[in-house]
Design a protein around this motif. Structure first.
Motif, mmCIF file in Angstrom:
data_model
loop_
_atom_site.group_PDB
_atom_site.id
_atom_site.type_symbol
_atom_site.label_atom_id
_atom_site.label_comp_id
_atom_site.label_asym_id
_atom_site.label_seq_id
_atom_site.Cartn_x
_atom_site.Cartn_y
_atom_site.Cartn_z
ATOM 1 N N GLU A 149 96.750 78.584 -16.645
ATOM 2 C CA GLU A 149 96.844 80.035 -16.448
ATOM 3 C C GLU A 149 98.293 80.502 -16.495
ATOM 4 O O GLU A 149 98.613 81.560 -17.058
ATOM 5 N N LYS A 150 99.205 79.717 -15.927
ATOM 6 C CA LYS A 150 100.623 80.080 -15.975
ATOM 7 C C LYS A 150 101.154 80.056 -17.413
ATOM 8 O O LYS A 150 102.103 80.759 -17.751
ATOM 9 N N LEU A 151 100.509 79.243 -18.254
ATOM 10 C CA LEU A 151 100.927 79.152 -19.653
ATOM 11 C C LEU A 151 100.294 80.236 -20.523
ATOM 12 O O LEU A 151 100.505 80.266 -21.744
ATOM 13 N N GLY A 152 99.491 81.101 -19.901
ATOM 14 C CA GLY A 152 98.977 82.257 -20.632
ATOM 15 C C GLY A 152 97.522 82.191 -21.032
ATOM 16 O O GLY A 152 97.009 83.124 -21.658
ATOM 17 N N PHE A 153 96.819 81.114 -20.689
ATOM 18 C CA PHE A 153 95.395 81.026 -21.003
ATOM 19 C C PHE A 153 94.594 81.695 -19.890
ATOM 20 O O PHE A 153 94.938 81.617 -18.708
ATOM 21 N N SER A 154 93.502 82.325 -20.255
ATOM 22 C CA SER A 154 92.670 82.982 -19.253
ATOM 23 C C SER A 154 91.848 81.953 -18.496
ATOM 24 O O SER A 154 91.536 80.864 -19.014
ATOM 25 N N ARG A 155 91.463 82.306 -17.280
ATOM 26 C CA ARG A 155 90.599 81.406 -16.508
ATOM 27 C C ARG A 155 89.275 81.191 -17.221
ATOM 28 O O ARG A 155 88.741 80.079 -17.238
ATOM 29 N N GLU A 156 88.742 82.260 -17.811
ATOM 30 C CA GLU A 156 87.479 82.133 -18.535
ATOM 31 C C GLU A 156 87.587 81.091 -19.642
ATOM 32 O O GLU A 156 86.720 80.220 -19.795
ATOM 33 N N MET A 157 88.647 81.185 -20.417
ATOM 34 C CA MET A 157 88.832 80.243 -21.527
ATOM 35 C C MET A 157 88.978 78.816 -21.000
ATOM 36 O O MET A 157 88.360 77.864 -21.524
ATOM 37 N N LEU A 158 89.742 78.640 -19.944
ATOM 38 C CA LEU A 158 89.970 77.306 -19.413
ATOM 39 C C LEU A 158 88.693 76.712 -18.828
ATOM 40 O O LEU A 158 88.397 75.525 -19.033
ATOM 41 N N MET A 159 87.913 77.519 -18.111
ATOM 42 C CA MET A 159 86.675 77.008 -17.525
ATOM 43 C C MET A 159 85.620 76.730 -18.594
ATOM 44 O O MET A 159 84.728 75.897 -18.397
ATOM 45 N N ASP A 160 85.714 77.420 -19.722
ATOM 46 C CA ASP A 160 84.789 77.159 -20.837
ATOM 47 C C ASP A 160 85.126 75.881 -21.591
ATOM 48 O O ASP A 160 84.229 75.203 -22.111
ATOM 49 N N THR A 161 86.412 75.564 -21.670
ATOM 50 C CA THR A 161 86.832 74.488 -22.576
ATOM 51 C C THR A 161 87.229 73.189 -21.878
ATOM 52 O O THR A 161 86.813 72.099 -22.299
ATOM 53 N N LEU A 162 88.044 73.273 -20.823
ATOM 54 C CA LEU A 162 88.565 72.049 -20.215
ATOM 55 C C LEU A 162 87.472 71.076 -19.762
ATOM 56 O O LEU A 162 87.588 69.868 -20.003
#
Length: 289
Positions: free
Chosen positions: A191-204
Protein backbone atom coordinates in the motif's frame (compact mmCIF):
# COMPACT_ATOMS: atom_id res chain seq x y z
CA UNK A 1 -20.73 -46.34 22.22
CA UNK A 2 -20.77 -43.87 25.11
CA UNK A 3 -18.73 -40.77 24.25
CA UNK A 4 -17.99 -37.74 26.39
CA UNK A 5 -16.87 -34.36 25.08
CA UNK A 6 -15.26 -31.92 27.52
CA UNK A 7 -14.62 -28.35 26.37
CA UNK A 8 -17.24 -26.63 24.22
CA UNK A 9 -15.54 -23.53 22.92
CA UNK A 10 -15.92 -22.46 19.29
CA UNK A 11 -14.14 -25.57 18.05
CA UNK A 12 -15.35 -28.08 20.62
CA UNK A 13 -19.01 -27.25 20.27
CA UNK A 14 -18.92 -27.81 16.51
CA UNK A 15 -16.91 -31.01 16.86
CA UNK A 16 -19.33 -32.37 19.46
CA UNK A 17 -22.29 -31.46 17.26
CA UNK A 18 -20.86 -33.56 14.44
CA UNK A 19 -20.59 -36.54 16.79
CA UNK A 20 -24.10 -36.17 18.17
CA UNK A 21 -26.05 -38.10 15.51
CA UNK A 22 -23.77 -41.13 15.80
CA UNK A 23 -23.16 -41.81 19.52
CA UNK A 24 -24.61 -41.50 22.99
CA UNK A 25 -23.00 -38.14 23.77
CA UNK A 26 -22.41 -36.59 27.19
CA UNK A 27 -21.06 -33.03 27.31
CA UNK A 28 -19.40 -30.91 29.98
CA UNK A 29 -18.26 -27.31 29.90
CA UNK A 30 -17.40 -24.73 32.54
CA UNK A 31 -19.93 -22.23 31.14
CA UNK A 32 -23.50 -23.47 30.61
CA UNK A 33 -24.56 -21.92 27.30
CA UNK A 34 -22.82 -24.35 24.92
CA UNK A 35 -24.05 -27.28 27.02
CA UNK A 36 -27.64 -26.03 26.80
CA UNK A 37 -27.37 -25.72 23.01
CA UNK A 38 -26.20 -29.32 22.60
CA UNK A 39 -28.71 -30.69 25.11
CA UNK A 40 -31.46 -29.13 23.00
CA UNK A 41 -30.12 -31.26 20.12
CA UNK A 42 -30.05 -34.50 22.12
CA UNK A 43 -26.85 -34.58 24.17
CA UNK A 44 -26.80 -35.37 27.89
CA UNK A 45 -25.47 -32.68 30.23
CA UNK A 46 -23.11 -33.87 32.97
CA UNK A 47 -23.34 -32.34 36.42
CA UNK A 48 -19.61 -32.69 37.09
CA UNK A 49 -16.40 -33.95 35.52
CA UNK A 50 -16.73 -37.29 37.29
CA UNK A 51 -20.35 -37.63 36.15
CA UNK A 52 -19.29 -36.76 32.60
CA UNK A 53 -16.86 -39.66 32.27
CA UNK A 54 -18.28 -42.30 34.62
CA UNK A 55 -19.71 -44.48 31.82
CA UNK A 56 -17.61 -43.28 28.90
CA UNK A 57 -15.88 -45.58 26.45
CA UNK A 58 -14.11 -42.57 24.89
CA UNK A 59 -13.49 -39.09 26.33
CA UNK A 60 -12.58 -36.21 24.03
CA UNK A 61 -11.10 -33.01 25.44
CA UNK A 62 -10.85 -29.74 23.52
CA UNK A 63 -9.54 -27.16 25.97
CA UNK A 64 -7.69 -23.87 25.71
CA UNK A 65 -4.27 -24.64 27.17
CA UNK A 66 -2.14 -27.24 28.98
CA UNK A 67 -3.01 -25.54 32.26
CA UNK A 68 -6.75 -25.97 31.65
CA UNK A 69 -6.30 -29.60 30.59
CA UNK A 70 -4.29 -30.30 33.74
CA UNK A 71 -6.87 -28.60 35.95
CA UNK A 72 -9.71 -30.71 34.57
CA UNK A 73 -7.89 -34.02 34.10
CA UNK A 74 -5.64 -34.38 37.14
CA UNK A 75 -5.99 -33.98 40.88
CA UNK A 76 -8.59 -35.13 43.36
CA UNK A 77 -11.55 -33.83 41.33
CA UNK A 78 -10.10 -34.44 37.87
CA UNK A 79 -11.89 -36.65 35.37
CA UNK A 80 -9.00 -39.08 34.87
CA UNK A 81 -9.58 -40.88 38.15
CA UNK A 82 -13.30 -41.29 37.35
CA UNK A 83 -12.90 -42.85 33.89
CA UNK A 84 -13.65 -46.58 33.57
CA UNK A 85 -10.63 -48.86 33.47
CA UNK A 86 -9.21 -49.30 29.94
CA UNK A 87 -11.34 -46.50 28.48
CA UNK A 88 -9.70 -44.08 26.05
CA UNK A 89 -8.87 -40.39 26.51
CA UNK A 90 -8.36 -38.46 23.25
CA UNK A 91 -6.92 -35.00 23.86
CA UNK A 92 -7.62 -32.70 20.91
CA UNK A 93 -6.37 -29.59 22.73
CA UNK A 94 -3.25 -27.89 21.41
CA UNK A 95 -0.58 -28.54 24.03
CA UNK A 96 3.18 -28.94 23.96
CA UNK A 97 4.58 -32.43 23.23
CA UNK A 98 6.16 -32.87 26.66
CA UNK A 99 2.77 -32.18 28.26
CA UNK A 100 1.20 -34.85 26.05
CA UNK A 101 3.83 -37.37 27.08
CA UNK A 102 3.24 -36.54 30.76
CA UNK A 103 -0.54 -36.87 30.23
CA UNK A 104 -0.04 -40.25 28.58
CA UNK A 105 2.03 -41.42 31.54
CA UNK A 106 -0.61 -40.20 34.03
CA UNK A 107 -3.33 -41.94 32.04
CA UNK A 108 -1.36 -45.18 31.93
CA UNK A 109 -0.89 -45.08 35.71
CA UNK A 110 -4.68 -44.71 36.06
CA UNK A 111 -5.39 -47.66 33.76
CA UNK A 112 -6.53 -45.40 30.90
CA UNK A 113 -5.39 -45.42 27.27
CA UNK A 114 -4.38 -42.11 25.66
CA UNK A 115 -4.12 -40.48 22.25
CA UNK A 116 -3.05 -36.93 21.52
CA UNK A 117 -5.03 -35.74 18.51
CA UNK A 118 -4.84 -31.97 17.99
CA UNK A 119 -6.52 -30.62 14.88
CA UNK A 120 -5.47 -28.54 11.92
CA UNK A 121 -8.32 -26.30 10.87
CA UNK A 122 -10.40 -23.49 12.32
CA UNK A 123 -14.07 -22.67 12.89
CA UNK A 124 -15.46 -23.42 9.42
CA UNK A 125 -13.78 -26.85 9.04
CA UNK A 126 -14.99 -27.69 12.55
CA UNK A 127 -18.53 -26.82 11.48
CA UNK A 128 -18.24 -28.75 8.22
CA UNK A 129 -16.56 -31.81 9.69
CA UNK A 130 -13.45 -31.32 7.55
CA UNK A 131 -10.76 -30.98 10.21
CA UNK A 132 -7.42 -32.77 9.98
CA UNK A 133 -6.48 -34.84 13.04
CA UNK A 134 -2.81 -35.21 13.94
CA UNK A 135 -2.72 -38.36 16.04
CA UNK A 136 -0.02 -39.68 18.34
CA UNK A 137 -0.47 -43.11 19.89
CA UNK A 138 -0.99 -46.78 19.10
CA UNK A 139 -2.56 -48.19 15.95
CA UNK A 140 -5.11 -50.10 18.00
CA UNK A 141 -6.32 -47.04 19.89
CA UNK A 142 -6.50 -45.00 16.70
CA UNK A 143 -8.49 -47.73 14.97
CA UNK A 144 -11.02 -47.70 17.82
CA UNK A 145 -11.76 -44.00 17.41
CA UNK A 146 -11.17 -43.64 13.68
CA UNK A 147 -14.93 -43.74 12.88
CA UNK A 148 -15.51 -40.97 15.43
CA UNK A 149 -12.70 -38.84 14.04
CA UNK A 150 -14.13 -39.31 10.56
CA UNK A 151 -17.40 -37.73 11.70
CA UNK A 152 -15.45 -34.62 12.70
CA UNK A 153 -12.73 -34.53 10.05
CA UNK A 154 -11.84 -35.68 6.56
CA UNK A 155 -8.16 -36.43 7.11
CA UNK A 156 -6.28 -38.35 9.80
CA UNK A 157 -2.47 -38.20 9.99
CA UNK A 158 -0.95 -40.81 12.28
CA UNK A 159 2.26 -39.09 13.31
CA UNK A 160 3.74 -41.81 15.53
CA UNK A 161 3.95 -42.44 19.26
CA UNK A 162 2.16 -40.52 22.00
CA UNK A 163 3.20 -36.86 21.94
CA UNK A 164 3.97 -36.77 18.23
CA UNK A 165 0.53 -35.43 17.32
CA UNK A 166 1.22 -32.42 19.53
CA UNK A 167 4.74 -32.17 18.12
CA UNK A 168 3.47 -31.98 14.56
CA UNK A 169 0.90 -29.35 15.57
CA UNK A 170 3.79 -27.20 16.81
CA UNK A 171 5.31 -27.30 13.31
CA UNK A 172 2.04 -26.39 11.62
CA UNK A 173 1.35 -23.42 13.88
CA UNK A 174 4.91 -22.18 13.56
CA UNK A 175 4.40 -21.83 9.82
CA UNK A 176 0.85 -20.51 10.19
CA UNK A 177 1.83 -17.67 12.53
CA UNK A 178 4.87 -16.63 10.52
CA UNK A 179 3.08 -16.79 7.17
CA UNK A 180 0.41 -14.44 8.48
CA UNK A 181 3.02 -12.00 9.77
CA UNK A 182 4.91 -12.00 6.46
CA UNK A 183 1.70 -11.51 4.48
CA UNK A 184 0.50 -8.62 6.67
CA UNK A 185 3.85 -6.83 6.57
CA UNK A 186 4.21 -7.30 2.82
CA UNK A 187 0.67 -6.10 2.07
CA UNK A 188 1.17 -2.96 4.13
CA UNK A 189 4.37 -2.19 2.26
CA UNK A 190 2.45 -2.72 -0.98
CA UNK A 191 0.00 0.00 0.00
CA UNK A 192 2.87 2.39 0.75
CA UNK A 193 4.20 1.62 -2.73
CA UNK A 194 0.94 2.80 -4.28
CA UNK A 195 -1.07 -0.40 -4.75
CA UNK A 196 -4.64 -0.43 -3.50
CA UNK A 197 -5.72 -2.77 -0.73
CA UNK A 198 -8.31 -4.25 -3.07
CA UNK A 199 -5.67 -5.09 -5.65
CA UNK A 200 -3.32 -6.56 -3.07
CA UNK A 201 -5.99 -8.71 -1.42
CA UNK A 202 -7.08 -9.96 -4.85
CA UNK A 203 -3.62 -10.91 -6.04
CA UNK A 204 -1.13 -11.61 -3.24
CA UNK A 205 -2.96 -14.61 -1.72
CA UNK A 206 -3.19 -16.30 -5.12
CA UNK A 207 0.50 -16.22 -5.95
CA UNK A 208 2.51 -19.48 -5.88
CA UNK A 209 4.57 -18.12 -2.96
CA UNK A 210 1.50 -17.64 -0.74
CA UNK A 211 0.06 -20.18 1.71
CA UNK A 212 -3.47 -21.29 0.71
CA UNK A 213 -5.08 -20.20 4.01
CA UNK A 214 -4.22 -16.56 3.24
CA UNK A 215 -7.07 -16.26 0.73
CA UNK A 216 -9.60 -16.43 3.57
CA UNK A 217 -7.58 -14.10 5.78
CA UNK A 218 -7.35 -11.57 2.95
CA UNK A 219 -11.14 -11.23 3.02
CA UNK A 220 -11.06 -10.39 6.72
CA UNK A 221 -8.35 -7.79 6.08
CA UNK A 222 -10.19 -6.37 3.07
CA UNK A 223 -13.26 -5.62 5.16
CA UNK A 224 -11.43 -4.81 8.39
CA UNK A 225 -13.63 -7.24 10.28
CA UNK A 226 -11.75 -9.88 12.24
CA UNK A 227 -14.40 -12.28 13.48
CA UNK A 228 -12.37 -14.97 15.24
CA UNK A 229 -11.83 -18.16 13.33
CA UNK A 230 -8.63 -18.68 15.33
CA UNK A 231 -8.28 -16.05 18.08
CA UNK A 232 -5.00 -14.17 18.16
CA UNK A 233 -4.59 -14.85 21.89
CA UNK A 234 -4.58 -18.59 21.18
CA UNK A 235 -1.98 -18.17 18.46
CA UNK A 236 0.17 -16.32 20.99
CA UNK A 237 -0.33 -19.21 23.43
CA UNK A 238 0.74 -21.70 20.76
CA UNK A 239 3.85 -19.67 19.95
CA UNK A 240 4.72 -19.75 23.64
CA UNK A 241 4.37 -23.55 23.63
CA UNK A 242 6.48 -23.70 20.47
CA UNK A 243 9.22 -21.67 22.16
CA UNK A 244 9.07 -23.91 25.23
CA UNK A 245 9.33 -27.00 23.03
CA UNK A 246 12.29 -25.58 21.13
CA UNK A 247 14.03 -24.78 24.42
CA UNK A 248 13.53 -28.36 25.63
CA UNK A 249 15.22 -29.60 22.44
CA UNK A 250 17.95 -26.91 22.34
CA UNK A 251 16.78 -25.68 18.95
CA UNK A 252 16.90 -21.91 18.36
CA UNK A 253 13.88 -20.41 16.58
CA UNK A 254 14.87 -16.91 15.52
CA UNK A 255 11.91 -16.14 13.23
CA UNK A 256 9.32 -17.67 15.55
CA UNK A 257 10.65 -15.57 18.42
CA UNK A 258 10.09 -12.42 16.37
CA UNK A 259 6.60 -13.62 15.48
CA UNK A 260 5.82 -14.26 19.14
CA UNK A 261 6.85 -10.70 20.02
CA UNK A 262 4.58 -9.33 17.27
CA UNK A 263 1.57 -11.35 18.40
CA UNK A 264 2.24 -10.42 22.03
CA UNK A 265 2.24 -6.74 21.09
CA UNK A 266 -1.00 -7.15 19.12
CA UNK A 267 -2.56 -8.95 22.06
CA UNK A 268 -1.48 -6.16 24.44
CA UNK A 269 -3.02 -3.64 22.02
CA UNK A 270 -6.44 -5.28 22.40
CA UNK A 271 -6.57 -7.73 19.49
CA UNK A 272 -6.46 -10.93 21.54
CA UNK A 273 -10.09 -11.91 20.91
CA UNK A 274 -9.90 -11.02 17.21
CA UNK A 275 -8.88 -13.49 14.53
CA UNK A 276 -5.11 -13.79 14.36
CA UNK A 277 -5.19 -12.02 10.98
CA UNK A 278 -5.85 -8.85 13.02
CA UNK A 279 -2.06 -8.74 13.23
CA UNK A 280 -2.46 -6.74 9.99
CA UNK A 281 -4.55 -4.11 11.79
CA UNK A 282 -1.99 -3.90 14.58
CA UNK A 283 0.92 -3.48 12.17
CA UNK A 284 -1.02 -0.89 10.19
CA UNK A 285 -1.59 1.20 13.31
CA UNK A 286 2.03 0.75 14.34
CA UNK A 287 3.29 1.87 10.90
CA UNK A 288 1.29 5.09 11.29
CA UNK A 289 3.20 5.93 14.43
Amino acid sequence: MNVTFIGLGIMGQNMARNLLPHVQLTVFNRSPQPVEALVAEGARAASSLSDAVAKADVVFTMLASPEVVAAQAFGDEGFLQAMPNDSLWVNCSTVNPSFSRDAAQAARAAGIRFLDAPVAGTRKPAEDGTLTFLVGGSDADLNQVRPLLEHMGDKIVHTGRQGQGSAFKMLINAQLAQSMAVFAETALLGEKLGFSREMLMDTLPNLPVSAPFLAGKAELIRHGQFEPQFPLELMLKDLHLLEQTAYEHQQPLFMSSVAKALYASADAAGHGRDDFSALHAFLETHSQG
